[in-house]
Enzyme design. Structure first.
Site, mmCIF file in Angstrom:
data_model
loop_
_atom_site.group_PDB
_atom_site.id
_atom_site.type_symbol
_atom_site.label_atom_id
_atom_site.label_comp_id
_atom_site.label_asym_id
_atom_site.label_seq_id
_atom_site.Cartn_x
_atom_site.Cartn_y
_atom_site.Cartn_z
ATOM 1 N N ASP A 21 0.785 -1.368 0.151
ATOM 2 C CA ASP A 21 -0.118 -0.153 -0.067
ATOM 3 C C ASP A 21 0.866 1.163 -0.176
ATOM 4 O O ASP A 21 0.789 2.056 0.821
ATOM 5 C CB ASP A 21 -1.070 0.014 1.081
ATOM 6 C CG ASP A 21 -1.882 -1.116 1.415
ATOM 7 O OD1 ASP A 21 -2.231 -1.571 0.291
ATOM 8 O OD2 ASP A 21 -1.975 -1.598 2.430
ATOM 9 N N ASP B 205 -1.302 7.869 3.471
ATOM 10 C CA ASP B 205 -1.481 8.788 2.308
ATOM 11 C C ASP B 205 -0.662 10.157 2.868
ATOM 12 O O ASP B 205 -1.149 10.810 3.749
ATOM 13 C CB ASP B 205 -2.886 9.210 2.091
ATOM 14 C CG ASP B 205 -2.982 10.172 0.925
ATOM 15 O OD1 ASP B 205 -2.575 9.875 -0.255
ATOM 16 O OD2 ASP B 205 -3.243 11.158 1.514
ATOM 17 N N GLY C 76 -11.399 -7.752 8.597
ATOM 18 C CA GLY C 76 -12.698 -8.079 8.542
ATOM 19 C C GLY C 76 -13.858 -7.464 9.265
ATOM 20 O O GLY C 76 -14.901 -7.825 9.579
ATOM 21 N N ASP D 201 -8.128 3.419 4.203
ATOM 22 C CA ASP D 201 -7.487 3.704 3.152
ATOM 23 C C ASP D 201 -7.806 5.196 2.757
ATOM 24 O O ASP D 201 -8.578 5.556 1.649
ATOM 25 C CB ASP D 201 -8.178 2.625 1.891
ATOM 26 C CG ASP D 201 -7.540 1.361 2.186
ATOM 27 O OD1 ASP D 201 -7.058 0.953 3.042
ATOM 28 O OD2 ASP D 201 -8.026 0.233 1.133
ATOM 29 N N SER E 101 -13.397 0.381 1.633
ATOM 30 C CA SER E 101 -12.972 -0.846 1.453
ATOM 31 C C SER E 101 -14.199 -1.690 1.796
ATOM 32 O O SER E 101 -14.671 -1.861 2.746
ATOM 33 C CB SER E 101 -11.881 -1.320 2.674
ATOM 34 O OG SER E 101 -11.375 -2.598 2.335
ATOM 35 N N GLU F 279 -11.816 -1.116 -3.147
ATOM 36 C CA GLU F 279 -11.063 -0.456 -1.987
ATOM 37 C C GLU F 279 -9.812 0.548 -2.358
ATOM 38 O O GLU F 279 -9.615 0.526 -3.487
ATOM 39 C CB GLU F 279 -10.783 -1.357 -0.908
ATOM 40 C CG GLU F 279 -9.662 -2.390 -1.286
ATOM 41 C CD GLU F 279 -9.273 -3.274 -0.400
ATOM 42 O OE1 GLU F 279 -10.094 -3.337 0.812
ATOM 43 O OE2 GLU F 279 -8.341 -4.294 -0.440
#
Length: 323
Positions: free
Chosen positions: A43, A101, A119, A157, A173, A210
């Protein structure tokens, strides 16, 4: 070459020229830029610092850091933080952050990230700032936006963009896919009672889309997102799709006009050769060129996640392709 084969080749080329961007993009994909040094990453978010060096932050560790002088040789630089802020443990037992980010505005660097457990949508997005963007210099400012099990979205995210004089954060996501909220430019946190805009989803459970990232090119905003499954090594099916809109809030559509809220999206990059499960993407600018950063699972190295970098090219009709 026989006349029949020549005519077939010409006809095929003519048909491809008439096909929408999505069909042409799937024909072939270039390999990522060759890099050396510490290639392991997941990521990735990449930025060229004011110093001229490059920094990449990623899932893994307390937000793993990589530094580079030229964008080709990457060195391990430890973690963004020396230790996890205490509030992270509200969302998992290990204080493990995901999917950062990085951006620069108002004279400092801003690092957004997510804290959650696999999850569940009991999740939070946090923010930190730094004067240099280097690991070890970040000051955490706490929660930006959260989600709970009663919500229809998942607050992980994050990715920022300024548009129409406002600051926006896309995120999401699974659950119902990609969402977006407005942020206060001073605090960097969600404005009170912010509207949660819906940007993209899929018609099929479990809504496997996502990792959004929005960029402006020309008069359009482009929403990149990762589809299908990550995190399974060579069995990963991650791929990157894109849609666009003239309004930051959407609707985002692909080159055929199909809305991303109805499962649309043009394929930008998918697994090929040794480069499996391409996704977890972000876009950064370097010397007025746009670059796509992502991870892939190396089929020639037991599925180890590694950094992929490809320059983005824009077609005459304004759609991105990897170079």
């Amino acid at each position: 070459m026989t006349l029949r084969r020549t005519l077939t080749a010409v006809t095929t080329a003519a048909v491809l020229a008439l096909l929408p961007h999505a069909a042409q993009a799937a024909e072939s994909y270039p390999d990522p830029r060759p890099i050396t040094g510490q290639q392991i990453i997941h990521d990735p978010t990449v930025i060229r610092l004011k110093s001229g060096d490059y920094a990449a932050y990623s899932t893994g560790g307390i937000i793993g850091a990589r530094l580079s002088k030229d964008g080709k040789q990457w060195d391990d630089a430890g973690n963004a933080f020396a230790r996890p802020p205490s509030w992270w443990y509200e969302y998992n037992d290990t204080g493990d952050p995901w999917a950062p980010d990085i951006s620069y505005r108002a004279g400092r660097y801003w690092l957004y990230y997510a804290v959650s457990s696999w999850g569940t949508n009991h999740s939070a997005i946090g923010v930190a700032t730094s004067p240099s963007g280097l690991p070890g210099t970040w000051t955490d400012h706490g929660k930006v936006f959260t989600s709970e099990k009663t919500d229809h979205w998942n607050a992980i995210d994050p990715a920022l963009i300024k548009a129409d004089g406002k600051l926006w954060m896309s995120f999401g996501s699974y659950w119902t896919g990609i969402r977006m909220v407005q942020l206060d430019p001073v605090t960097g946190k969600a404005v009170p009672d912010t509207t949660v805009h819906h940007l993209a989803t899929r018609p099929d459970l479990p809504y496997a889309v996502e990792g959004p990232y929005i960029v402006k090119h020309g008069r359009h905003y482009y929403l990149f997102a990762s589809y299908d499954a990550c995190c399974s090594g060579v069995n990963s099916t991650y791929k990157i799709k894109v849609g666009r809109s003239t309004d930051i809030k959407g609707p985002y559509v692909d080159s055929t006009g199909k809305p991303m809220l109805e499962g649309g999206g043009d394929l930008v990059l998918e697994g090929h050769g040794r480069f499996i499960g391409t996704g977890g993407q972000s876009v950064f600018q370097d010397r007025e060129e746009d670059w796509l950063a992502y991870h892939y699972y190396d089929a020639e190295d037991e599925g180890t996640p590694k950094l992929g970098l490809n320059r983005l090219s824009w077609s005459r009709d304004g759609w991105p392709t990897v170079k």
